[in-house]
Design an enzyme around this catalytic site. Structure first.
Site, short mmCIF file in Angstrom:
data_model
loop_
_atom_site.label_atom_id
_atom_site.label_comp_id
_atom_site.label_asym_id
_atom_site.label_seq_id
_atom_site.Cartn_x
_atom_site.Cartn_y
_atom_site.Cartn_z
NE ARG A 237 -4.28 -1.29 0.03
CZ ARG A 237 -4.41 -2.34 -0.78
NH1 ARG A 237 -3.40 -2.70 -1.56
NH2 ARG A 237 -5.54 -3.04 -0.80
CD GLU A 266 -2.40 3.27 -5.92
OE1 GLU A 266 -3.45 2.63 -6.17
OE2 GLU A 266 -1.40 2.74 -5.42
CG HIS A 285 -2.47 -0.77 -7.26
ND1 HIS A 285 -2.97 -0.01 -6.24
CD2 HIS A 285 -2.55 -2.05 -6.83
CE1 HIS A 285 -3.33 -0.79 -5.23
NE2 HIS A 285 -3.09 -2.04 -5.57
CB ALA A 287 2.05 -6.11 -7.66
#
Length: 324
Positions: A237, A266, A285, A287
Site C-alpha cells: 500500500r 492513485e 498498481h 502487482a
C-alpha cells in the site's frame, strides 16, 4: 418488482463483469454496476442495496448510516483500508476480502522490481534508447549472491517473496510482529527486529496492510537508517511509505533506488516528483494482476457476497462476529 437481493458494484477498473454475472445467475441476486469515487456517489448509487462490491470507493460510516439494508461489503483485494470496518461491525454488516488470490502474482512482481533495480535493467534500457552504451549511469552493480533481502511482513505474500528471493541467490531476513526475533520461519527466513532489518538489508520489500500502525512506517528516520546502497520495493500500500521523505532520500543518495507499484495517491499525479527521478521503477498498481488472479479475484468476491446474502458463512470475512 424484482424481489432478488440487490448487489451494487460501486467501482471496477475492468470492463467485464462476466465472473460476477455468472455467480449472480447461479445465486439469484440482481447485479448493478456503478462508477463511484466518493461516499456521496456510493450512497446515491446504492440506495436500497443489500450488498456492495467495491474496489477503491470509500465505504465510510456515512455510507452505513445511509444504507440500512446492507448486509455485506465485499472488496476486490486483500486490504480493507477503504472500508470503515468498525462502522460496518456496529451496523451488523459483514466485510469480506480475498486475502490469498494474488500471492504468487504480487510476490513475482516484488522480485521483478528488485531484480530490475539490482541489475540496472530499466536504467540501461533508458540510456540505450538514447544511444548511450555506457554502464556508468547504473554503476556500481553487485552480484546478487550473498546480498541481503529484507521482507517486512511475513504473511502469505511476504513469505512467498522471501522464498523466491532465496531462489535467485539472496540471503533472506524478515520482520513481523507475529514472529519472535531470533527464530527462523518454517521455510527458512531468519526473523529479526525491524531496526535490524532496516540496518542490514540491501533490499527492503514491504508486505504489510495499511492501518494506523503501518501508515508512514517507512519515514525519514527509517530511510536514513537504511544502507546508502539499499533499494526499497513497495507492492503493498502506498501509504506505508512517506512519499516526500522517500523523494528526499532518493535525491540525496540516502538510498540507491526504489521500485514502487503503489502510491499514496492513485493514480499517481502527473506532477509527482517520482517521475523525475532516474533511480525509480514505477508500475501502476499492477502487482496483483495475471489473467488467472483476475478471474479468481472477481469470482471469489462475488461468491463471498452471495454466501452472506444466503445466510452461509463466506470463505473470507474480516469481522466474523457479525455472523455469530
Amino acid at each position: 418488482m424484482d424481489s432478488r437481493p440487490l448487489v451494487v458494484v460501486t467501482d471496477l477498473d475492468q470492463p467485464s463483469l462476466a465472473e460476477e454475472e455468472a455467480v449472480s445467475a447461479a445465486e439469484g441476486f440482481e447485479l448493478v454496476r456503478a462508477e463511484c469515487r466518493t461516499e456521496e456517489e456510493v450512497i446515491s448509487a446504492a440506495s436500497g442495496a443489500d450488498a456492495l462490491i467495491v474496489q477503491y470507493a470509500p465505504i465510510t460510516r456515512a455510507v452505513f448510516e445511509a444504507l440500512p439494508k446492507l448486509k455485506v461489503v465485499a472488496r476486490y483485494g486483500v486490504g480493507v483500508d477503504t472500508v470503515d470496518v468498525d462502522a460496518a461491525t456496529e451496523h451488523g454488516v459483514a466485510v469480506c476480502n480475498v486475502p490469498d488470490y494474488g500471492t504468487e502474482d504480487v510476490s513475482d512482481h516484488a522480485i521483478a522490481l528488485a531484480l530490475s533495480l539490482a541489475r540496472g535493467v530499466v536504467g540501461l534500457d533508458r540510456e540505450l534508447r538514447t544511444g548511450n552504451y555506457s554502464l556508468a549511469p547504473v554503476q556500481p552493480l553487485h552480484r546478487i549472491a550473498g546480498r541481503v533481502f529484507g521482507v517486512v511482513g511475513l504473511g502469505l505474500i511476504g513469505a512467498a517473496t522471501a522464498r523466491k528471493a532465496r531462489g535467485v541467490g539472496y540471503q533472506t531476513i524478515g520482520f513481523d510482529p507475529l514472529y519472535e526475533a531470533g527464530t527462523t520461519t518454517a521455510d527458512g527466513t531468519e526473523v529479526v527486529t525491524f531496526d535490524e532489518l532496516i540496518r542490514r538489508a540491501d533490499v527492503v520489500s514491504l508486505h504489510v496492510p495499511l492501518n494506523a500502525h503501518t501508515r508512514h512506517l517507512i519515514n525519514a528516520d527509517v530511510l536514513e537508517a537504511m544502507k546508502p546502497g539499499a533499494v526499497l520495493v513497495n507492492t503493498c500500500r502506498g501509504g506505508v511509505v512517506d512519499t516526500e521523505a522517500l523523494v528526499d532520500a532518493l535525491r540525496s543518495g540516502g538510498i540507491r533506488a526504489a521500485g514502487l507499484d503503489v502510491f499514496e495517491q492513485e493514480p499517481l499525479p502527473k506532477d509527482s516528483a517520482l517521475f523525475e527521478l532516474p533511480n525509480t521503477v514505477l508500475t501502476p498498481h499492477a502487482a496483483w494482476y495475471s489473467e488467472e488472479s483476475q478471474v479468481e479475484l472477481k469470482r471469489r468476491t462475488a461468491q463471498n457476497t452471495a454466501d452472506v446474502l444466503a445466510g452461509r458463512k463466506p470463505r473470507n470475512i474480516v469481522n466474523p462476529e457479525v455472523l455469530a
